[in-house]
Design a protein around this motif. Structure first.
Motif, mmCIF file in Angstrom:
data_model
loop_
_atom_site.group_PDB
_atom_site.id
_atom_site.type_symbol
_atom_site.label_atom_id
_atom_site.label_comp_id
_atom_site.label_asym_id
_atom_site.label_seq_id
_atom_site.Cartn_x
_atom_site.Cartn_y
_atom_site.Cartn_z
ATOM 1 N N ASP A 165 0.832 -1.196 0.000
ATOM 2 C CA ASP A 165 0.000 0.000 0.000
ATOM 3 C C ASP A 165 0.875 1.258 0.000
ATOM 4 O OD1 ASP A 165 -2.741 1.048 0.098
ATOM 5 O OD2 ASP A 165 -2.170 1.817 2.072
ATOM 6 N N TYR A 166 1.949 1.211 0.755
ATOM 7 C CA TYR A 166 2.904 2.329 0.811
ATOM 8 C C TYR A 166 3.490 2.587 -0.581
ATOM 9 C CZ TYR A 166 7.138 4.907 2.206
ATOM 10 O OH TYR A 166 8.140 5.838 2.334
ATOM 11 N N LEU A 167 3.901 1.516 -1.266
ATOM 12 C CA LEU A 167 4.450 1.661 -2.615
ATOM 13 C C LEU A 167 3.374 2.102 -3.598
ATOM 14 C CD1 LEU A 167 6.700 -1.541 -2.734
ATOM 15 C CD2 LEU A 167 7.507 0.827 -2.761
ATOM 16 N N PHE A 168 2.197 1.508 -3.482
ATOM 17 C CA PHE A 168 1.112 1.821 -4.414
ATOM 18 C C PHE A 168 0.752 3.304 -4.342
ATOM 19 C CE2 PHE A 168 -3.275 2.091 -5.868
ATOM 20 C CZ PHE A 168 -3.267 1.276 -6.978
ATOM 21 N N ASN A 169 0.740 3.842 -3.163
ATOM 22 C CA ASN A 169 0.392 5.258 -2.996
ATOM 23 C C ASN A 169 1.441 6.194 -3.587
ATOM 24 O OD1 ASN A 169 -2.023 4.710 -1.672
ATOM 25 N ND2 ASN A 169 -1.073 4.699 0.357
ATOM 26 N N ARG A 170 2.602 5.638 -3.958
ATOM 27 C CA ARG A 170 3.660 6.443 -4.556
ATOM 28 C C ARG A 170 3.807 6.218 -6.049
ATOM 29 N NH1 ARG A 170 3.813 6.211 0.334
ATOM 30 N NH2 ARG A 170 4.925 7.685 1.700
#
Length: 529
Positions: free
Chosen positions: A309-314
């Motif tokens: 989720d952290y990567l996806f949001n970036r």
């Protein structure tokens, strides 16, 4: 929390690499060795089509060579052709050195074949679905519809559509699943493992082996994501990234659903932040199934979900596919992440953890990871079984009294006892929540029943009884479409419960949907024969 599904990236017992001896064999034998070694690398990197080409070439040059025949047996096993695999392996075992070092693999294939030889196979555009027709026939339609949806959704997300048919097998009992997963029963029940992506196929246990089933269609999708990652990246992705993407994507087969942590995992994260207790990426290796406590396994899944989720949001799916493509091209995971987000891996991990600790996760005291017990049981869970599952002793005592009163039709009195049990269990027990709600329904206190069932569904979305109870509530209120919708969701957890199909058939008749009613009656016959 969903029942847990695991991928084991590499298992030493699978590929048996021999030190070949070239005695009086000449230069040609060294060519054979080179080809076999290359073929073994293809198996390890999940390039099974290329391995099959190697086998074809080797068999045309050295068909009687025992090492060639052993490798051919390995490839046929990975292709799902157990009978031919055993034939090749049996021939190869005539060579003493192979017999000494390869017997364990032969025994593994033979044991699995004892189960799979009874399977029926259905082929669709992209899948080969195998199952025990006598016990698990009802799964086929649900599974194949879900898998085809997952094929397109995951393919679009991760930029990979397998060309060859994908083998999916449903194992009908704990013993056969232990054999093919290479996990012990203790590891399975401790970790909650009910499925695995291994040996170039998706493997799940039948939901029939859980008293109320499990979220097996999400699990199928989860394991299919692993399959895609294996193929796309030549099996080079570390377990934390593997499991994170699979967890993030496991509901993508269901249109309109966005990735979201269930309350149980969110609560585990809240507790982890409070206690500063986390499962490291190193601890997750080589498999989440190897962690010692089911709570640790669940926490690890929650953590890796938040990483994705952290990567996806970036950067969304383009960022995730960039990372996977870089790994496929030979970059380490650390370098792939550095290239994708411009931050060294150690700093990325530190930033993610800091971001995690700043989130306001919801802590629900008393919520539990429901246990996994792989064993065939009745399709219906009775009062005695459900009471035995209640962990708080005083709550269990009041629930037993409530059951006695409810069976006598004394619903108001039963409510009093169930409410006592409910309070003793700190308002968190899907067993008590459903007992109390059904008594409310029988007492026509529909608002209270709906309120408590919706909370139960939020806390334990894998608990299929709650869907049935809600279906009963909506049916009594005359909300037939809502009842159909909620009972249809129950099928994605436990299609073996005859009450679901009986009630759906009745609802479809009331809605003048005769064709759907007939389908449910046929399904009812399948699970009651």
């Amino acid at each position: 929390m969903k029942k847990i599904c695991i991928t084991i990236v590499s298992i030493a017992v699978v590929l048996i690499l021999f030190e070949f001896k070239a005695i009086a064999q000449g230069e040609k034998f060294f060519d054979v060795i080179d080809e076999i070694n290359y073929g073994e690398e293809c198996l390890q990197t999940w390039q099974i089509g290329e391995a099959a080409t190697v086998v074809s070439n080797l068999l045309s040059v050295a068909p009687e060579n025992p090492y060639v025949r052993f490798f051919a047996g390995e490839v046929r096993f990975y292709e799902g052709n157990y009978q031919e695999a055993l034939s090749f392996l049996k021939d190869a075992l005539q060579e003493p050195e192979i017999a000494q070092r390869g017997r364990a693999f032969y025994d593994l294939v033979d044991k699995i074949y004892q189960t799979t030889s009874k399977f029926k196979e259905i082929k669709t555009e992209h899948f080969l679905f195998r199952y025990n027709e006598d016990k698990d026939a009802i799964l086929a339609d649900y599974a194949l519809e879900t898998l085809e949806k997952a094929y397109h959704a995951i393919g679009n997300d991760l930029g990979y559509f397998p060309k060859e048919p994908i083998l999916v097998e449903v194992f009908p009992d704990a013993e056969s699943f232990c054999a093919i997963s290479t996990l012990t029963k203790e590891e399975i029940e401790t970790s909650g493992t009910v499925a695995i992506c291994l040996f170039n196929r998706v493997i799940i246990t039948s939901p029939r082996l859980q008293p109320r089933g499990y979220q097996w269609l999400d699990t199928l999708t989860h394991e299919y994501v692993h399959y895609v990652i294996m193929k796309k990246t030549y099996n080079r992705v570390p377990i934390w990234l593997h499991e994170g993407i699979a967890k993030y994507e496991e509901e993508r087969w269901f249109e309109g659903v966005s990735p979201k942590l269930p309350v149980s995992l969110e609560s585990l994260l809240a507790e982890a932040v409070e206690k500063d207790y986390f499962i490291t990426f190193r601890q997750m290796h080589p498999s989440l199934a190897k962690l010692k406590k089911k709570e640790d396994t669940a926490l690890a899944f929650a953590e890796v979900f938040t990483v994705i989720d952290y990567l996806f949001n970036r950067g969304g799916y383009p960022l995730l596919t960039t990372i996977l493509d870089s790994i496929k091209e030979g970059k380490s995971t650390e370098d792939a992440i550095l290239s994708a987000i411009g931050v060294p891996f150690d700093e990325f991990e530190k930033n993610w953890l800091q971001d995690l600790k700043q989130k306001k996760f919801r802590r629900v005291h008393g919520i539990q990871v429901l246990p996994t017990r792989l064993k065939e049981s009745s399709s219906l869970v009775d009062d005695i079984e459900s009471v035995a599952e209640i962990e708080v002793k005083d709550a269990r005592r009041f629930a037993i009294l409530g059951d006695l009163l409810r069976r006598e039709g004394l619903h108001s009195a039963a409510i009093v006892e169930y409410e006592k049990a409910f309070r003793k269990a700190n308002n968190i027990s899907p067993q008590i929540q459903n007992k109390l709600a059904m008594s409310y329904i029988m007492d026509t206190q529909y608002t209270k029943a709906e309120e408590i069932l919706k909370v139960a569904l939020e806390y334990y979305p894998e608990y299929s009884t709650t869907y049935i109870s809600l279906g009963e509530l909506y049916q009594r209120k005359g909300e037939y479409d809502a009842a159909v919708k909620i009972l249809s969701q129950a099928n994605s957890i436990n299609p073996f419960n005859p009450i679901i199909h009986k009630n759906l058939a009745s609802l479809y008749n009331k809605l003048k949907r005769k064709g759907d009613a007939e389908i449910e009656l046929k399904r009812l016959m399948l699970v009651t024969k």
